[in-house]
Enzyme design. Structure first.
Site, PDB file in Angstrom:
ATOM      1  N   ASN A 234     -10.424   1.299   1.953  1.00 42.58           N
ATOM      2  CA  ASN A 234     -10.159   0.983   3.350  1.00 42.58           C
ATOM      3  C   ASN A 234     -10.677   2.064   4.291  1.00 42.58           C
ATOM      4  OD1 ASN A 234      -9.103  -1.544   3.093  1.00 42.58           O
ATOM      5  ND2 ASN A 234      -6.967  -0.942   3.284  1.00 42.58           N
TER       6      ASN A 234
ATOM      7  N   THR B 255       0.846  -1.191   0.000  1.00 43.06           N
ATOM      8  CA  THR B 255       0.000   0.000   0.000  1.00 43.06           C
ATOM      9  C   THR B 255       0.882   1.243   0.000  1.00 43.06           C
ATOM     10  OG1 THR B 255      -1.656  -1.217   1.262  1.00 43.06           O
ATOM     11  CG2 THR B 255      -1.883   1.169   1.172  1.00 43.06           C
TER      12      THR B 255
ATOM     13  N   CYS C 123      -3.948  -2.558   8.009  1.00 45.23           N
ATOM     14  CA  CYS C 123      -4.304  -1.616   6.942  1.00 45.23           C
ATOM     15  C   CYS C 123      -5.072  -0.378   7.385  1.00 45.23           C
ATOM     16  CB  CYS C 123      -5.103  -2.350   5.863  1.00 45.23           C
ATOM     17  SG  CYS C 123      -4.141  -3.626   5.009  1.00 45.23           S
TER      18      CYS C 123
ATOM     19  N   ASP D 272      -3.890   3.392   6.514  1.00 46.62           N
ATOM     20  CA  ASP D 272      -4.477   3.846   5.254  1.00 46.62           C
ATOM     21  C   ASP D 272      -5.349   5.083   5.458  1.00 46.62           C
ATOM     22  OD1 ASP D 272      -3.181   1.681   4.271  1.00 46.62           O
ATOM     23  OD2 ASP D 272      -4.938   0.661   3.469  1.00 46.62           O
TER      24      ASP D 272
ATOM     25  N   GLU E 180      -7.305  -9.839   6.936  1.00 44.41           N
ATOM     26  CA  GLU E 180      -6.332 -10.560   7.748  1.00 44.41           C
ATOM     27  C   GLU E 180      -6.943 -11.877   8.210  1.00 44.41           C
ATOM     28  OE1 GLU E 180      -4.112  -9.704  11.928  1.00 44.41           O
ATOM     29  OE2 GLU E 180      -4.356  -8.045  10.519  1.00 44.41           O
TER      30      GLU E 180
ATOM     31  N   LYS F 136      -7.510   1.950  -3.397  1.00 42.10           N
ATOM     32  CA  LYS F 136      -7.097   1.231  -2.192  1.00 42.10           C
ATOM     33  C   LYS F 136      -7.358   2.040  -0.931  1.00 42.10           C
ATOM     34  CE  LYS F 136      -4.777  -1.527   0.584  1.00 42.10           C
ATOM     35  NZ  LYS F 136      -5.328  -2.801   1.041  1.00 42.10           N
TER      36      LYS F 136
END
Length: 398
Positions: A205, A116, A257, A261, A143, A201
């Site tokens: 998220n 990422t 993440c 993110d 995950e 992406k």
């Protein structure tokens, strides 16, 4: 095709397994232990699906610590190295990506970044290294379900330079490689500019973080007003426009993440008007503050001073060994300010302590020693001591 995958974490390993079903794949990592485990058909990460898959399936996958030799004569080099968020620079640490590119820039392979990264980063790399053969393909893996999500993907996105016909063709070729390895059929394949792919992406998220924060704030309201959180959520989520994903209250969003993110997207909003993205980040902090205060109230503080708070699991999710950025750790930092003692139950831990707090793998010792047990995600293991347990897990699932 000959493909090298750099980085044997959740993303790298799941992609290596996917691609190795129809291609010759070599997974590369600096950890000799991880490399040896893969070559012995064992998973270097805690993921039951990956462990079972490696045992039962014959795929063309090997592992090595030799980066340059592994990338020689490859068609694609997939970079899946960690990019942690740096709180001081408000930017992902992308040094590992550039270290790989510097080491392999003469190999001639098309580079595909799976890590990422900030919006606009792939374009900067092309300019910096005078290399047009760099693609970005975001991953959308949960995950503990990384392999499943690769085998049954919601979509495949590959970002490229839309002004370069050869690189558009390369992007389609790589998208087809991912689709070829999947079990799911008729997967949407989207080819777009790499900058838009990077935004996909981060915005995806951040929306998931928004969902988590929304239902956490609903739960905060219900708890303070003495209302039934579960009844409210079920009534809301039967609306098909809302659905029941990411609706189970927690101590806050965490994991690999979502925390980094959301912060990176907020940093990318520099000089762009916004209120919502900042509110999502702040909401997660507010939730953890609220949870910590409620834990101390349940424990009898400030009347009761000598308290042992039991922390049930450091991991972010079930079937995971990831402690990094788990929501419970944010709670622990706040509890430390009250000066309480903490005892941690973590059967996957390799150490005997965590930031000065004792770790036990003996569940009975943990239950008997703890005045109150804090569980981000509840468990059947705790049913006999529920009078001690503080959790906001309504549905007993991740």
């Amino acid at each position: 095709m000959k493909i090298a995958v750099i980085g044997i974490g959740y993303v790298g390993l799941a992609n290596a397994i996917l691609l190795a079903q129809h291609n010759e794949v070599i997974a590369v990592d600096i950890s000799k232990e991880k490399v040896q485990l893969i070559n012995n058909r064992k998973s270097p990460i805690v993921d039951k699906e990956i462990e079972e898959y490696l045992k039962k399936n014959s795929i063309n996958l090997k592992a090595s610590i030799n980066l340059e030799a592994s990338c020689a004569e490859t068609d694609y080099v997939v970079i899946a190295t960690p990019t942690n968020y740096n709180e001081e620079t408000n930017y992902f640490d992308t040094f590992s990506i550039e270290d790989v590119i510097n080491a392999i820039k003469t190999c001639g392979a098309t580079i595909v970044i799976k890590s990422t990264i900030p919006v606009g980063y792939t374009k900067l790399l092309r300019e910096k290294y005078f290399n047009t053969k760099i693609l970005f393909s975001p991953e959308f893996l949960r995950e503990g379900r990384a392999l499943y999500d690769n085998l049954y993907p919601s979509r495949i996105v590959v970002g490229t330079n839309l002004d370069d016909e050869k690189m558009i063709a390369e992007a389609w070729k790589f998208a087809h490689l991912l689709s070829q390895g999947a079990i799911k059929q008729n997967i949407p394949e989207l080819i777009m500019d790499s900058t838009e792919a990077e935004a996909v992406k981060l915005f995806a998220n951040t929306y998931l973080a928004l969902r988590v924060s929304y239902f956490n704030e609903l739960d905060t309201y219900a708890e303070l007003r003495g209302m039934n959180t579960k009844a409210i959520i079920e009534g809301i989520c039967l609306d098909p426009r809302i659905g029941d994903g990411y609706n189970n209250p927690s101590f806050g969003y965490g994991g690999y993440c979502l925390p980094k993110d959301t912060k990176q997207l907020l940093a990318n909003y520099h000089e762009v008007p916004e209120k919502l993205i900042q509110a999502i980040v702040e909401s997660n902090r507010t939730r953890k503050d609220f949870i910590a205060r409620n834990i101390m109230r349940k424990a009898g503080w400030p009347i009761k001073k000598e308290i042992i708070i039991g922390i049930y699991r450091l991991t972010m999710k079930s079937n995971s060994d990831n402690f990094r950025q788990s929501a419970i750790q944010g709670i622990m930092k706040r509890l430390e300010s009250y000066g309480v003692n903490m005892l941690i139950y973590e059967p996957t831990a390799k150490e005997l302590s965590h930031y000065g707090h004792k770790i036990t793998k003996d569940l009975n010792e943990f239950k008997n020693s703890s005045d109150i047990i804090v569980a981000n995600r509840n468990s059947k293991e705790l049913l006999d001591v529920m009078e001690k347990v503080y959790t906001r897990d309504i549905f007993m699932r991740d």
